[in-house]
Motif scaffolding. Structure first.
Motif, short mmCIF file in Angstrom:
data_model
loop_
_atom_site.label_atom_id
_atom_site.label_comp_id
_atom_site.label_asym_id
_atom_site.label_seq_id
_atom_site.Cartn_x
_atom_site.Cartn_y
_atom_site.Cartn_z
N LYS A 107 1.02 -0.76 -0.11
CA LYS A 107 -0.10 -0.01 -0.06
C LYS A 107 0.84 0.80 -0.16
O LYS A 107 2.19 1.42 0.32
CB LYS A 107 -1.35 0.01 0.98
N GLY A 108 0.45 1.94 -0.24
CA GLY A 108 0.89 3.56 -0.48
C GLY A 108 0.02 4.43 0.68
O GLY A 108 -1.30 4.42 -0.12
N GLU A 109 0.19 5.41 1.22
CA GLU A 109 0.03 6.88 1.66
C GLU A 109 0.39 8.30 1.44
O GLU A 109 1.60 8.00 1.30
CB GLU A 109 -0.22 6.80 2.60
N THR A 110 0.14 9.48 1.46
CA THR A 110 0.72 11.04 1.02
C THR A 110 -0.43 11.74 1.52
O THR A 110 -1.43 11.76 2.37
CB THR A 110 0.19 10.74 -1.12
N LEU A 111 0.54 11.69 2.59
CA LEU A 111 0.66 12.70 4.10
C LEU A 111 0.91 14.19 3.40
O LEU A 111 1.97 14.26 2.92
CB LEU A 111 0.65 12.34 5.03
N MET A 112 0.06 15.33 3.91
CA MET A 112 0.18 16.49 3.80
C MET A 112 0.72 17.05 5.57
O MET A 112 -0.16 16.71 6.28
CB MET A 112 -0.80 17.83 2.88
N SER A 113 1.24 17.82 5.84
CA SER A 113 1.89 18.90 7.00
C SER A 113 0.73 19.84 6.85
O SER A 113 0.52 20.40 6.26
CB SER A 113 3.50 19.75 7.03
N TYR A 114 0.29 19.85 8.63
CA TYR A 114 -0.57 20.17 8.72
C TYR A 114 0.26 22.30 9.36
O TYR A 114 -0.33 22.48 8.49
CB TYR A 114 -1.13 19.72 10.34
N GLN A 115 1.44 21.46 9.55
CA GLN A 115 2.23 22.75 9.87
C GLN A 115 2.75 23.70 8.63
O GLN A 115 2.45 24.71 8.47
CB GLN A 115 3.65 22.43 10.57
N ASN A 116 3.37 23.32 7.34
CA ASN A 116 3.22 23.60 6.33
C ASN A 116 2.78 22.24 5.36
O ASN A 116 3.57 21.08 5.31
CB ASN A 116 5.10 23.04 6.37
N PRO A 117 1.86 22.76 4.51
CA PRO A 117 1.23 22.19 3.40
C PRO A 117 1.73 21.63 1.79
O PRO A 117 2.04 21.05 0.95
CB PRO A 117 -0.24 23.02 3.13
N HIS A 118 3.17 22.79 2.20
CA HIS A 118 4.24 22.01 0.95
C HIS A 118 5.28 21.04 1.05
O HIS A 118 5.71 20.44 0.69
CB HIS A 118 5.13 23.40 0.70
N SER A 119 5.33 21.17 1.94
CA SER A 119 5.62 19.16 3.31
C SER A 119 4.62 18.07 3.02
O SER A 119 3.88 18.01 3.77
CB SER A 119 6.65 19.18 4.28
#
Length: 100
Positions: free
Chosen positions: A37-49
């Protein structure tokens, strides 16, 4: 089992381009030997991370995918939208295996 943490920092305004390429990458990965499987997460503090967590049956499966020509071509396209080079951290479950 192997978990790979893939860290990316995208340029401002390039999220649509990046997510399009990541979705393509994931669709191809799903058909690779050993992919779980794979997941993609976006940082809550930095949406560019972004953090992609990719799970594989073995290190050999992951390394075969990492070196796949189609994946590498897609990765080269992706790099143009990133602030810094992609970072990879590879983790195995259980005790550390002896290297051959």
């Amino acid at each position: 089992m192997v978990k790979v943490l893939i860290k990316r920092h995208i340029n401002e305004g390039k999220a649509k381009d990046v997510f399009g390429l990541l979705n393509k990458q994931r669709a191809i990965a799903m058909n690779q030997r050993g992919h779980i499987k794979g997941e993609t997460l976006m940082s809550y503090q930095n949406p560019h991370s972004l953090l992609v967590i990719s799970t594989w049956q073995s290190m050999e499966n992951w390394l075969a995918w990492k070196e796949n020509k189609e994946r590498r071509a897609n990765e080269a396209k992706l790099e143009q939208f990133l602030e810094t080079p992609t970072e990879y951290d590879e983790f195995i479950f259980g005790t550390y295996p002896s290297k051959k």
